[in-house]
Design a protein around this motif. Structure first.
Motif, PDB file in Angstrom:
ATOM      1  N   TRP A  16       0.850  -1.194   0.000  1.00 47.41           N
ATOM      2  CA  TRP A  16       0.000   0.000   0.000  1.00 47.41           C
ATOM      3  C   TRP A  16       0.888   1.248   0.000  1.00 47.41           C
ATOM      4  N   LEU A  27      -5.016   5.476   0.799  1.00 48.00           N
ATOM      5  CA  LEU A  27      -4.075   4.373   0.589  1.00 48.00           C
ATOM      6  C   LEU A  27      -4.459   3.701  -0.720  1.00 48.00           C
ATOM      7  N   LYS A  29      -3.080   0.891  -4.084  1.00 52.69           N
ATOM      8  CA  LYS A  29      -2.167  -0.077  -4.683  1.00 52.69           C
ATOM      9  C   LYS A  29      -2.752  -0.473  -6.025  1.00 52.69           C
ATOM     10  N   LEU A 137      -5.984  -6.254   3.278  1.00 55.80           N
ATOM     11  CA  LEU A 137      -5.781  -5.272   4.348  1.00 55.80           C
ATOM     12  C   LEU A 137      -5.827  -5.901   5.734  1.00 55.80           C
TER      13      LEU A 137
END
Length: 298
Positions: A16, A27, A29, A137
């Motif tokens: 991330w 955040l 990615k 996460l």
């Protein structure tokens, strides 16, 4: 062809990154391949994602960039070249990003140039499913917390050993050449109390955008790599067990069920069994056959 599942597996090992769009911190990615891309973004209140294959990218590029005539793979490569510097914290002055939040969705607008022509792209993100949030996460963060806790225990043990070593030097008559290097023996309970009272409030007030520093990104990558290895081992183990069962079933077929005639004994067999249960079966006696003499000319 690399499908959406393989894209998500590649995305798992991507760390991330903290990004800002205007005054909002996120955040994010992403993973880009020639077959498509997948983007995951969160403001720590919600998580959104978009997964698009090459066909969808080609269709959207025609709608947003009618003057650009490039192959889909080149288009995806350009998107990767724009997003990767953003995730690495290297902003390009020629590229702008804007984020728009609506009820249940997030749109990320990108404006840049390609081959001297304006380049536009819109990421249309929808809420991520719970399984994806847990995989990317929740579970990695739990494993990171366990790893950091174990690391703290190791460092505490090392400090106590160092204190014992220093005390042994002192008892042997060793002295410090510089008094400013003198330290007090490490007290774990005191250290924990001071950390909770002084350091923890500063960490919590640092802001959500600083959730993943460089060291934590490395730890996240290491943790997710281990999870990927374990998943592959489980998959190989499951495939091996399945092939073993198939081989056993093929090599040793089950015998056919006995017919009704086989199961029902004859009346004579029943009578013999009941009348003489202890009789031993008589073995047939082989009769010797007289050998025929063989003549020289027979």
């Amino acid at each position: 062809m690399e499908g959406s599942e393989e894209l998500e597996s590649s995305l798992l090992t991507q760390p991330w990154a903290s990004v800002c769009f205007g005054e909002s911190a996120f955040l994010a990615k992403a993973c880009f391949r020639d077959t498509g891309y997948i983007l995951l973004i969160s403001n720590l209140s919600s998580v959104w994602y978009e997964s698009a294959n090459a066909e969808a990218v080609g269709q959207r590029s025609k709608e947003l960039n009618k003057r650009l005539m490039v192959h889909v793979s080149s288009f995806l490569q350009r998107l990767s070249n724009l997003m990767c510097p953003l995730l690495a914290g290297q902003l390009d002055a020629a590229t702008s990003f804007s984020c728009h939040l609506t009820a249940g969705s997030l749109s990320l607008h990108v404006k840049s140039d390609l081959s001297g022509l304006p380049f536009y792209w819109d990421f249309h993100c929808c809420p991520a499913p719970v399984e994806m949030v847990c995989r990317h996460l929740v579970r990695p963060l739990i494993r990171m917390s366990l790893a950091l806790q174990y690391q703290v225990q190791e460092l505490t043990s090392l400090l106590l050993q160092k204190d014992a070593e220093i005390e042994d030097y002192r008892e042997s008559g060793a002295t410090l050449s510089r008094d400013r290097l003198r330290t007090e023996p490490f007290q774990e309970e005191t250290f924990q109390q001071n950390f909770m009272a002084e350091s923890l409030p500063e960490i919590c007030n640092a802001g959500e955008g600083q959730a993943f520093a460089s060291a934590l990104r490395q730890l996240y990558t290491a943790v997710t790599h281990q999870e990927t290895k374990q998943a592959r081992k489980r998959q190989r183990s499951g495939d091996g067990e399945g092939s073993t069962r198939t081989a056993e079933t093929t090599g040793h077929p089950s015998p056919p069920p006995p017919s009704q005639e086989d199961e029902t004994p004859s009346s004579s067999e029943r009578t013999t069994t009941v009348s003489s249960p202890v009789q031993k079966p008589r073995l047939p006696v082989a009769k010797t056959k007289p050998k025929k003499a063989k003549g020289l000319f027979s």
